[in-house]
Design a protein around this motif. Structure first.
Motif, mmCIF file in Angstrom:
data_model
loop_
_atom_site.group_PDB
_atom_site.id
_atom_site.type_symbol
_atom_site.label_atom_id
_atom_site.label_comp_id
_atom_site.label_asym_id
_atom_site.label_seq_id
_atom_site.Cartn_x
_atom_site.Cartn_y
_atom_site.Cartn_z
ATOM 1 N N SER A 267 0.811 -1.364 0.056
ATOM 2 C CA SER A 267 -0.139 0.046 0.085
ATOM 3 C C SER A 267 0.977 1.372 0.130
ATOM 4 N N ALA A 268 0.281 2.214 -0.599
ATOM 5 C CA ALA A 268 0.962 3.365 -0.726
ATOM 6 C C ALA A 268 0.060 4.854 -0.552
ATOM 7 N N ASP A 269 0.494 5.892 -0.095
ATOM 8 C CA ASP A 269 -0.317 6.962 0.165
ATOM 9 C C ASP A 269 0.469 8.343 -0.613
ATOM 10 N N GLY A 270 -0.385 8.895 -1.420
ATOM 11 C CA GLY A 270 0.144 10.148 -1.940
ATOM 12 C C GLY A 270 1.525 9.856 -3.088
ATOM 13 N N MET A 271 1.406 8.715 -3.468
ATOM 14 C CA MET A 271 2.547 8.282 -4.247
ATOM 15 C C MET A 271 2.359 8.854 -5.753
ATOM 16 N N ARG A 272 3.521 9.374 -6.209
ATOM 17 C CA ARG A 272 3.754 10.233 -7.462
ATOM 18 C C ARG A 272 3.651 9.088 -8.840
ATOM 19 N N PHE A 273 2.615 9.594 -9.678
ATOM 20 C CA PHE A 273 2.417 8.660 -10.921
ATOM 21 C C PHE A 273 2.646 9.711 -12.234
ATOM 22 N N VAL A 274 3.313 9.737 -12.914
ATOM 23 C CA VAL A 274 3.274 10.518 -14.230
ATOM 24 C C VAL A 274 2.696 9.654 -15.472
ATOM 25 N N VAL A 275 1.712 10.139 -15.704
ATOM 26 C CA VAL A 275 1.017 9.165 -16.771
ATOM 27 C C VAL A 275 0.742 10.046 -18.079
ATOM 28 N N GLN A 276 0.894 9.534 -19.111
ATOM 29 C CA GLN A 276 0.337 10.111 -20.459
ATOM 30 C C GLN A 276 -0.931 9.949 -20.719
ATOM 31 N N TYR A 287 -1.143 12.143 -7.963
ATOM 32 C CA TYR A 287 -0.867 11.461 -6.860
ATOM 33 C C TYR A 287 -1.699 10.520 -6.260
ATOM 34 N N LEU A 288 -1.283 9.315 -6.091
ATOM 35 C CA LEU A 288 -2.311 8.123 -5.727
ATOM 36 C C LEU A 288 -2.131 7.782 -4.401
ATOM 37 N N ASP A 289 -3.175 7.097 -3.835
ATOM 38 C CA ASP A 289 -3.319 6.281 -2.626
ATOM 39 C C ASP A 289 -3.950 4.853 -3.009
ATOM 40 N N PHE A 290 -3.062 3.736 -2.955
ATOM 41 C CA PHE A 290 -3.515 2.651 -3.572
ATOM 42 C C PHE A 290 -3.071 1.448 -2.761
ATOM 43 N N VAL A 291 -3.723 0.324 -3.251
ATOM 44 C CA VAL A 291 -3.204 -1.001 -2.475
ATOM 45 C C VAL A 291 -2.872 -1.926 -3.704
ATOM 46 N N ILE A 304 -3.467 -10.082 -8.870
ATOM 47 C CA ILE A 304 -3.388 -8.891 -7.680
ATOM 48 C C ILE A 304 -4.481 -7.803 -8.104
ATOM 49 N N PHE A 305 -5.284 -7.657 -7.042
ATOM 50 C CA PHE A 305 -6.491 -6.779 -7.078
ATOM 51 C C PHE A 305 -5.636 -5.109 -6.743
ATOM 52 N N VAL A 306 -5.898 -4.550 -7.676
ATOM 53 C CA VAL A 306 -5.413 -2.906 -7.701
ATOM 54 C C VAL A 306 -6.499 -2.261 -7.301
ATOM 55 N N GLN A 307 -6.639 -1.269 -6.221
ATOM 56 C CA GLN A 307 -7.580 -0.491 -5.723
ATOM 57 C C GLN A 307 -6.877 0.870 -5.072
ATOM 58 N N GLY A 308 -7.694 1.953 -5.804
ATOM 59 C CA GLY A 308 -7.067 3.008 -5.180
ATOM 60 C C GLY A 308 -7.612 4.468 -5.376
ATOM 61 N N VAL A 309 -7.223 5.632 -5.148
ATOM 62 C CA VAL A 309 -8.008 6.585 -5.018
ATOM 63 C C VAL A 309 -7.063 7.902 -5.677
ATOM 64 N N ASP A 310 -7.435 8.647 -6.474
ATOM 65 C CA ASP A 310 -6.676 9.591 -7.125
ATOM 66 C C ASP A 310 -6.717 10.865 -5.784
ATOM 67 N N VAL A 311 -5.504 11.315 -5.445
ATOM 68 C CA VAL A 311 -5.446 12.307 -4.271
ATOM 69 C C VAL A 311 -4.635 13.459 -4.654
ATOM 70 N N THR A 312 -4.694 13.703 -6.093
ATOM 71 C CA THR A 312 -3.908 14.887 -6.888
ATOM 72 C C THR A 312 -4.402 16.112 -6.133
#
Length: 959
Positions: A267-276, A287-291, A304-312
């Motif tokens: 799990s991560a909180d506020g992890m940076r992700f640069v996406v095109q 910036y993402l909170d995800f598991v 793997i089940f991916v679930q998260g929230v965009d907290v940009t």
């Protein structure tokens, strides 16, 4: 034969049925019970104690070994089973089957199967018929609505029917092995609903979700929120490294590998992700909170089940908050005004906001701007600072911009206005502004609404186009509320009704001028609307009376859904009047083509019949021909002539011009006699039932023509049941009063019924039309019902058709009642004609065909008459006026000028004692006066002699 026909059970057969008499199985019996009953079964004791003398099976001691053996096997089983035996399919069942019966138990033992399961009999009857004909059946999860506990309940059963033979090899019953699978089916339904609900939750979840499978992390599912995050790329079925290369570069795939290997979530909180997020676009920082949650099965980690929230937005707010805190700390260190103003102007919000922020002096000169100006418009700070606001505003919007500046100078804030700015690249952007005066300066905030305005304009154009399509459509269209009130109607509707918009809107659909002028149509449209308002698209072809005349419409009522509710109903119609007229013209053309084919076929048959006749005549004129050959060929010619006679009678019957040989017919005997012929002509899957009233009266009819009509109706009924069914031939008495189609009185009704697919109203109305058929090309001529209809009309009766789609068809022939009589043996036809030389008087022969007149005259001369010939009725009357008083007049009916029937009336007025015979093969019986003898063409010499005797006996002088 009275009542219903029943099949002999010995006719039922199967290739390899169960034959219990071949087994040698012995069961221990309870005390006082027959030796074939098991001791541990509760049902065995009840079978032993039951009074079987009240059933068709008789005392238990007289039961056949096949029944005993099968019953013993069934009672031993712990699986739910029942046995049906004998002509009434008497019911036996074991202990496990008692739960299936519910409240019907314990009264079910020894009862007929159809009585116990009457609530589901129509569902299982085809299966029972199949197994009793020798074919075992198997049904899985069959739905049945049962009343076994006193109320309707939906159940599901998996069961099999196995035929059981008796000692003679006939099928005496069947064995039913069954399982109640209701709970399993209901659980599967609930599970399916739960899965669907989870799917909707997955799709509608605000957080992003995805399911990755295998060590390569292949995308199997991704919800809409996930697709919005990554830019709606096509990722399903692709490994994560291939689908999202930027994620692999930033280390996210390595994190997936570790979670898959270790089986531990990450799990991560506020992890940076640069996406095109878009193809060819600039990368976007998120910036993402995800598991990453590993999903395991019996073999280990499967995915793997991916679930998260965009907290940009939250991250940016945090950054802004931290920057503001830094500003406050700086303010605390330096209270100088210039530093405070610079810190405020250079705040992070000023830097990062996408809105255009500006500070202007009272003259509209720009003093400060934020970076968004250059990002959006392309102008640099040097090109804007110190310049007037109006310098970059499009000339068309200068007036509104000056008015805004005037309001600001008057110390009035402006909450909203729009103008257009030129960009450095030469384009134009539309900006929406708000401005506030403060301290001699104007603080302005602008937002780019170019795309929003374009979308609004596009929407307005689209709505205008849709309205144009609605108004110019060739269809008649409208819009109704769910309660039926019309809210809109297009121009074709108003033009067809010749009314205005206000004459339609606000009325219930069925009360509008579209339908109100047609009798019965408002109720029909209202019923259709009820179906549409319940969610069903309804379609029908209607005929309505409009100001322009009667028009045909293909009408549909289509519900409009919004989520789970119906918000409107759209009536749509296409005017099919011209198409129907064209179809009718085509149908008439096809009738003419069919008549041509019929004429060609008749000509071919007549050529075949004339060939042996011509050959025989040539041979008869040869004096050197052998007598035996001449005799043989004359016999062939006579048979050909008889066949030609039969062919002509069939054609005349179709044309409704056949002179019927009516008599009092025993309809009951005739219908029963037709049963075997009808049954042999039908599919084995069709069951024939024949019923006739015990007190059935005789009917006035031509027996041969009536048989042909019943056979035609029976064949039509068989064709309507391609998958099998029940064909019923029935006859009953009926009384008619006040029916415009029939005269008051008593009638015999012959009914032919089927359980086939039935007919809709349009087909039923056209069913008696000649050459109309629904069987397809080459499968029917369309003459059967027409001939039966013509027969009924000629006899003074009527033909009726009762049918609807899916409910089968019943065709009834209503025949007048004859005179009850005691059946007598038919006299044997005597074809020998006595020739006599004894004078019998004068015979006047009238016919416009010389050859026919000559043959008739020769035959009468052989009978002893002196012959006087006439080529027309007018010539015959002149002979009578000249004093001729013949003993008998033999005349053709259809002749140029006066007909034979008219001549007969004239002769009867002049010479009442003269016998009269009318010879015809094509006539209407109503044209001929009572007491005149009719002789059908062609006729044999003995038939002419018999008619002469009948005519002589009918005149008053012979009484």
């Amino acid at each position: 034969m009275k009542g219903s026909l029943r099949r002999d059970k010995r006719l039922w057969h199967d290739a390899r049925p169960f034959t219990p008499s071949a087994l040698s199985v012995t069961f221990p019996a309870p005390a006082g019970s027959p030796d074939f009953l098991p001791s541990h079964s509760a049902m065995a004791s009840r079978v032993a104690a039951f009074d079987w003398t009240r059933t068709p099976l008789g005392p238990i001691d007289h039961w056949p070994q096949s029944l005993r053996t099968t019953l013993g096997l069934m009672l031993e089983s712990r699986f739910a089973m029942c046995l049906c035996w004998g002509p009434e399919l008497t019911l036996f069942y074991n202990d496990a089957y008692m739960r299936v019966l519910g409240a019907k138990e314990p009264g079910a033992l020894g009862q007929p199967l159809a009585v116990i399961w009457s609530d589901v009999w129509e569902d299982i009857r085809p299966l029972v018929d199949s197994v009793m004909s020798g074919t075992a059946t198997m049904q899985e999860d069959m739905p049945l609505t049962m009343l076994r506990n006193g109320y309707p309940e939906e159940t599901f059963f998996t069961f099999s029917y196995t035929p059981v033979r008796d000692e003679d090899g006939g099928i005496a019953g069947f064995l039913n092995v069954t399982t109640d699978v209701t709970r399993r089916v209901q659980n599967e339904r609930r599970l399916s609903a739960d899965v669907a609900q989870l799917g909707r939750m997955f799709d509608q979840a605000p957080s992003f979700m995805a399911m990755l499978t295998g060590p390569d992390h292949v995308f199997r599912y991704a919800n809409p929120a996930y697709m919005r995050l990554i830019g709606a790329r096509d990722v399903l079925g692709k490994p994560a490294a291939e689908a999202l290369p930027e994620a692999a570069q930033q280390g996210y795939v390595a994190l997936l590998d570790e979670a898959f290997r270790s089986g531990k979530p990450f799990s991560a909180d506020g992890m940076r992700f640069v996406v095109q997020a878009s193809a060819g676009g600039e990368p976007v920082e998120r910036y993402l909170d995800f598991v990453y949650q590993p999903i395991s099965d019996e073999h280990g980690v499967a995915g793997i089940f991916v679930q998260g929230v965009d907290v940009t937005a939250r991250r940016m707010s945090d950054l802004v908050l931290r920057a503001r805190e830094a500003e406050l700390r700086a303010l605390n260190r330096d209270l100088e005004r210039e530093v405070l103003e610079r810190a405020r102007e250079r705040s992070l919000t000023w830097q990062v906001t996408p809105d255009l922020l500006a500070v202007m002096d009272a003259e509209g000169v720009i003093e400060a701007i934020n970076p968004a100006w250059q990002q959006l418009l392309g102008w640099t700070d040097d090109e804007l600072l110190g310049h007037r606001w109006l310098d970059h505003v499009c000339a068309e919007d200068h007036a509104i911009t000056r008015a805004v500046l005037d309001n600001l100078r008057a110390d009035k804030p402006v909450l909203h206005f729009e103008n257009r700015f030129r960009t450095r690249a030469g384009g134009v952007r539309t900006l929406s502004w708000m401005a506030t005066p403060e301290g001699g300066r104007f603080y302005c905030s602008g937002r780019d609404v170019t795309d929003i305005k374009a979308a609004a304009d596009a929407l307005a154009r689209s709505q205008a186009q849709l309205r144009t399509l609605f108004e110019t459509s060739y269809q008649l269209q409208g819009m109704c509320r769910p309660d039926g009130i019309v809210t809109d109607a297009n121009r074709p509707v108003l033009e067809a009704l010749e009314v205005g918009f206000d004459d339609v809107v606000g009325l219930p659909l069925w009360e509008t001028p579209w339908f109100s002028a047609t009798p019965g149509m408002p109720a029909r449209i209202r019923a259709m609307f009820v179906q549409a308002a319940a969610g069903e698209t309804v379609r029908d072809e209607i005929q309505v009376d409009l100001p322009g005349g009667r028009r045909c419409h293909d009408l549909s009522l289509r519900p409009i859904h919004d989520d789970d509710r119906i918000i409107a109903v759209v009536p749509e119609a296409i005017d099919t009047t011209e198409r129907r007229n064209a179809e009718e013209a085509l149908r008439q053309s096809q009738k003419l083509e069919s008549l041509g084919q019929l004429t060609g076929g008749v000509a071919h048959d007549f050529n075949n019949l004339l060939t042996p006749i011509v050959t025989a005549l040539d041979l008869a004129s040869d004096p050197n021909a052998r007598p035996e050959r001449r005799s043989r060929m004359l016999g062939v010619a006579r048979r050909s002539a008889d066949r030609a006679t039969s062919l002509v009678q069939r054609l005349l019957s179709f044309a409704r011009r056949q002179p019927l040989q009516t008599t009092d017919v025993d309809v009951s005997a005739l219908v029963v006699g037709m049963a075997a012929l009808v049954e042999s002509s039908c599919s084995p899957r069709i069951r024939l039932v024949v019923t006739a009233a015990e007190d059935l009266l005789p009917a006035v009819a031509d027996p041969g023509q009536l048989e042909m009509a019943i056979l035609n109706l029976g064949m039509n009924a068989c064709d309507a049941m391609p998958e099998g069914g029940t064909l019923t031939l029935a006859a009953r008495n009926a009384r008619v009063t006040g029916d415009r189609r029939l005269a008051d009185g008593r009638y015999v009704v012959v009914a032919v019924s089927d359980t086939g697919h039935g007919m809709d109203e349009a087909t039923r109305q056209r069913a008696i039309e000649p050459f109309f058929s629904t069987k397809g090309i080459g499968k029917g001529t369309g003459l059967g019902l027409s001939m039966a209809h013509g027969l009924a009309l000629q006899l003074g009766g009527h033909l009726s058709i009762d049918s609807s789609p899916g409910a089968g068809t019943t065709v009834e022939l209503w025949l007048p009642v004859g005179t009850p009589r005691i059946a007598a043996h038919e006299p044997i036809e005597d074809t020998v004609v006595d020739s006599t030389a004894e004078p019998r008087g004068t015979a006047l022969v009238v016919d416009d065909e010389d050859s026919v007149r000559m043959c008739t005259a020769d035959a009468l001369e052989d009978m002893g008459y002196r012959i006087v010939e006439a080529g027309s009725a007018e010539e015959a009357l002149r002979a009578l006026d000249d004093g001729l008083a013949p003993a008998i007049v033999v005349t053709d009916h259809l002749m140029p000028g006066m007909t034979g029937a008219e001549l007969a009336r004239a002769v009867r007025e002049r010479l009442p004692a003269t016998a009269i015979i009318i010879v015809s093969g094509y006539t209407n019986m109503a044209d001929i006066a009572p007491g005149v003898t009719i002789l059908n063409k062609p006729f044999r010499q003995h038939e002419l002699a018999a008619s002469v005797g009948l005519a002589a006996a009918s005149i008053p002088s012979a009484a």
